[in-house]
Design a protein around this motif. Structure first.
Motif, mmCIF file in Angstrom:
data_model
loop_
_atom_site.group_PDB
_atom_site.id
_atom_site.type_symbol
_atom_site.label_atom_id
_atom_site.label_comp_id
_atom_site.label_asym_id
_atom_site.label_seq_id
_atom_site.Cartn_x
_atom_site.Cartn_y
_atom_site.Cartn_z
ATOM 1 N N GLY A 511 0.797 -1.221 0.000
ATOM 2 C CA GLY A 511 0.000 0.000 0.000
ATOM 3 C C GLY A 511 0.828 1.268 0.000
ATOM 4 O O GLY A 511 0.325 2.336 0.368
ATOM 5 N N VAL A 512 2.095 1.177 -0.417
ATOM 6 C CA VAL A 512 2.995 2.326 -0.430
ATOM 7 C C VAL A 512 3.202 2.782 -1.869
ATOM 8 O O VAL A 512 3.592 1.977 -2.734
ATOM 9 N N ALA A 513 2.949 4.059 -2.135
ATOM 10 C CA ALA A 513 3.114 4.613 -3.479
ATOM 11 C C ALA A 513 4.592 4.809 -3.769
ATOM 12 O O ALA A 513 5.223 5.744 -3.279
ATOM 13 N N CYS A 514 5.151 3.914 -4.555
ATOM 14 C CA CYS A 514 6.580 3.931 -4.859
ATOM 15 C C CYS A 514 6.810 4.412 -6.288
ATOM 16 O O CYS A 514 6.188 3.918 -7.231
ATOM 17 N N TYR A 515 7.705 5.378 -6.445
ATOM 18 C CA TYR A 515 8.097 5.877 -7.765
ATOM 19 C C TYR A 515 9.472 5.331 -8.101
ATOM 20 O O TYR A 515 10.279 5.036 -7.215
ATOM 21 N N VAL A 516 9.746 5.254 -9.393
ATOM 22 C CA VAL A 516 11.023 4.764 -9.895
ATOM 23 C C VAL A 516 11.571 5.789 -10.867
ATOM 24 O O VAL A 516 10.823 6.333 -11.689
ATOM 25 N N ALA A 546 10.504 16.194 -3.820
ATOM 26 C CA ALA A 546 9.637 17.333 -3.520
ATOM 27 C C ALA A 546 8.171 17.036 -3.789
ATOM 28 O O ALA A 546 7.314 17.885 -3.539
ATOM 29 N N ASN A 547 7.873 15.832 -4.278
ATOM 30 C CA ASN A 547 6.521 15.459 -4.694
ATOM 31 C C ASN A 547 5.805 14.744 -3.549
ATOM 32 O O ASN A 547 6.224 13.677 -3.109
ATOM 33 N N LYS A 548 4.700 15.331 -3.071
ATOM 34 C CA LYS A 548 3.962 14.750 -1.942
ATOM 35 C C LYS A 548 3.339 13.396 -2.273
ATOM 36 O O LYS A 548 2.947 12.654 -1.374
ATOM 37 N N ALA A 549 3.228 13.042 -3.553
ATOM 38 C CA ALA A 549 2.642 11.753 -3.926
ATOM 39 C C ALA A 549 3.618 10.604 -3.745
ATOM 40 O O ALA A 549 3.221 9.438 -3.766
ATOM 41 N N VAL A 550 4.903 10.906 -3.554
ATOM 42 C CA VAL A 550 5.939 9.872 -3.501
ATOM 43 C C VAL A 550 6.142 9.418 -2.063
ATOM 44 O O VAL A 550 6.608 10.177 -1.218
ATOM 45 N N ALA A 551 5.797 8.154 -1.779
ATOM 46 C CA ALA A 551 5.960 7.599 -0.433
ATOM 47 C C ALA A 551 7.162 6.672 -0.329
ATOM 48 O O ALA A 551 7.565 6.300 0.772
#
Length: 633
Positions: A511-516, A546-551
């Motif tokens: 359930g963690v929003a992970c970016y690559v 700096a992106n609040k969507a990145v967890a």
């Protein structure tokens, strides 16, 4: 002259702050140096608490020529850091000496390569300015400490030639430095975003701070709180105790307001801070008119207010919790039963004047206002107050004059804490300084006529012992997880991206929003391509932090870029490798892929606590994503 040789604001594993590399030029090194005398001068005249040299320095022996140069450089770094802090620049580490060598072009001279803190948006010439000044100062004192006896002249030169130019390029409020220092001590990442605005934390856990305002504060609430008249109307309509006052446009209207309120009165500008233009204890028409003129000189809107009995208490409210309560009293001298008030003032000012001028508090006054306050209390400058007695030199506490504070945090009545929290919530403020005037803050406000005098959207932080003690709690309430998110690195060419996608899927299952991101491709939490104007792993990583969507974030290292640009993070939670060679960032670079991988891994291991990298066989294949990947060289 100082030269900047590496200006990227990146982490390279040598400092806890983003760093840059400088080359210091020591035109000469005195052959004989009285080290204890030099260190005593730096301690006593600059207020510098010298740190011991790092044990790993190869030139630690101060007797050798290289050792002398290295020992002087270590002191130069500490003086430069102290001067930057005096200009309210958040430099919390002196730095590290990387190399010292004789200057072949200047007999007797030395060159030192050093890693020092880098603050974003501070020009290179400003950095060079402060290190040049520190170099000249340390070399001069080391050679002839007796020539630096005229301290006021030295302080003034440093103020005009160093501190003022530094403040001009980075205007930081008084609250920022202690708050950032606390964050640094607690391992909370931060960066300067320009104009004295800072980002604390990363991604989903980041927040913005400017002075002592936080990005989650209501902009409308901040604007209303700055207008004392409207703010009081808001509080009154919300059922909170507020001052009784009237806005007046001239002296005649001020006199008319007195007829409604009686004596004593308070006159204040509607939209000024820090006690500017405030006059209290007004009991005559002449003093009322004079107070109006003073306030009108600062604002077009002036309030005449019924004065209530009691003393102002500052309550710091952070996200619905009162962290401290200070009884704020005017500047005063404390009697010892022996000296006159005049002698007490002189002695107190002598203590301040012995400090560097940038570390001094406002001097204790003995002007007409002070004489009037003393007379009101039954004193004069020739009076000898009993031991422990306080003689006030001003009627109110203010930033301009200073003051005294007594901690009432454990004695605060819960009802008073409740209205402070209600007031902060009314204006939508996550951080607020609520000023309550009360004759006894330990009693409920509804029993003794206390009022909320002001709601401050940017309360001073870290300016008193009580405030400094609460800073860890302030940061804990404002930031989740120390402001950090998990950051991992996958190293390899094409297979590293597959590894990163595999880790992304594992985070998503939790359930963690992970970016690559690689240096040329960025994927959102669902695996979609995120177009970015930036190229390079460092730039794209900075954007995602700096992106609040990145967890959570996975960085894909496919080239040797990190050897040139470093990373935007100081710590890695996991390091994974595919065993593939890496491509060179620049054409013409060495084609020894194995050596390049070893060098990159050595660097990355310094950021992962020395842990051995994890070898992972990719289990996810994404041809459509791999085809989109551009390995620019």
């Amino acid at each position: 002259m100082t030269q900047t040789t590496f200006s990227a604001a990146a982490f390279r594993g040598r400092l806890r702050q983003p760093e840059q590399t400088l080359r210091l030029q020591l035109s000469h090194c005195p052959q004989v140096i009285d080290w204890p005398a030099l260190d005593a001068w730096l301690r006593d005249k600059l207020g510098l608490a010298l740190q011991s040299p790092l044990p790993a320095l190869p030139f630690a022996a101060e007797q050798s020529p290289a050792g002398v140069a290295g020992a002087l450089c270590w002191r130069i770094l500490q003086v430069a850091a102290e001067l930057q802090r005096a200009a309210r620049m958040p430099v919390f580490e002196p730095g590290r000496i990387l190399a010292v060598q004789a200057d072949e072009l200047r007999p007797g001279g030395w060159l030192a390569e050093v890693a020092v803190a880098h603050i974003d948006y501070v020009p290179a010439q400003s950095t060079c300015l402060v290190y040049d000044a520190a170099t000249l100062l340390v070399l001069g004192v080391a050679a002839d400490p007796e020539s630096f006896t005229t301290l006021e002249s030295l302080y003034q030169q440093l103020e005009v030639k160093v501190l003022q130019p530094l403040r001009a390029v980075m205007q930081v409020g008084l609250s920022a430095l202690p708050l950032l220092a606390c964050a640094h001590e607690r391992g909370i990442p931060w960066r300067h975003l320009g104009a004295g605005l800072f980002q604390l934390g990363w991604g989903a856990n980041r927040m913005h701070v400017q002075h002592s305002k936080v990005g989650s504060d209501s902009a409308l609430g901040v604007a209303v709180a700055q207008n004392k008249w409207i703010a009081c109307e808001w509080m009154r309509r919300a059922g909170l105790p507020a001052p009784q006052h009237r806005m007046v446009g001239n002296e005649t209207e001020a006199v008319a307001a007195q007829a409604a309120f009686g004596w004593p009165l308070v006159v204040k500008p509607t939209d000024c801070d820090r006690g500017e233009g405030v006059t209290v204890d007004i009991t005559s028409e002449a003093s009322l008119r004079s107070a109006y003129r003073e306030a009108a000189g600062l604002s077009s809107q002036v309030l005449v207010e019924r004065q209530v009995a009691g003393t102002c208490h500052r309550l710091l409210v952070v996200r619905g919790e009162v962290l401290y309560t200070l009884k704020r009293m005017p500047v005063a001298v404390q009697g010892d039963g022996q000296r006159t008030i005049s002698e007490l003032i002189t002695a107190a000012n002598a203590v301040q004047q012995a400090l560097p001028n940038w570390a001094r508090e406002p001097l204790y006054p003995s002007d007409a206002l002070a004489l009037a306050c003393l007379q009101q209390g039954g004193w004069s400058l020739a009076s000898v107050p009993p031991a422990g007695a306080w003689a006030r030199l001003r009627r109110v506490e203010s930033t301009q004059w200073g003051g005294l504070a007594e901690d009432y945090s454990v004695r605060l009545h819960p009802d008073n804490a409740a209205i402070a929290c209600q007031a902060a919530a009314l204006f939508g403020l996550d951080v607020a300084g609520i000023d309550i005037i009360s004759p006894d803050i330990t009693r409920p406000w509804h029993e003794n006529g206390a009022i909320i005098n002001e709601v401050n959207s940017a309360p001073m932080l870290g300016q008193s012992d009580s405030s400094r003690r609460t800073l860890p709690r302030v940061l804990k309430l404002l930031l989740s997880g120390q402001g950090r998110i998990p950051v991992e690195v996958c190293v390899g060419a094409s297979q590293a991206l597959q590894m990163a996608r595999q880790r992304q899927q594992e985070w998503m299952e939790q359930g963690v929003a992970c970016y690559v991101t690689s240096h040329g491709l960025t994927l959102d939490a669902l695996g979609g391509v995120v177009p970015m104007a930036q190229e390079g792993l460092f730039a794209r990583g900075m954007a995602l932090l700096a992106n609040k969507a990145v967890a959570a974030l996975v960085l894909v290292v496919q080239t040797d870029e990190v050897l040139y640009n470093g990373l935007p993070v100081d710590r890695l939670d996991r390091l994974m490798v595919s065993g593939e060679p890496l491509l060179p960032l620049y054409k013409g670079a060495s084609s020894d892929g194995a050596a390049r991988v070893d060098e990159v891994l050595g660097f990355l291991q310094t950021l992962s606590g020395g842990a051995e990298p994890i070898r992972i066989e990719p289990a996810v294949s994404c041809p459509q994503v791999e085809n989109a990947l551009s390995l620019a060289t």
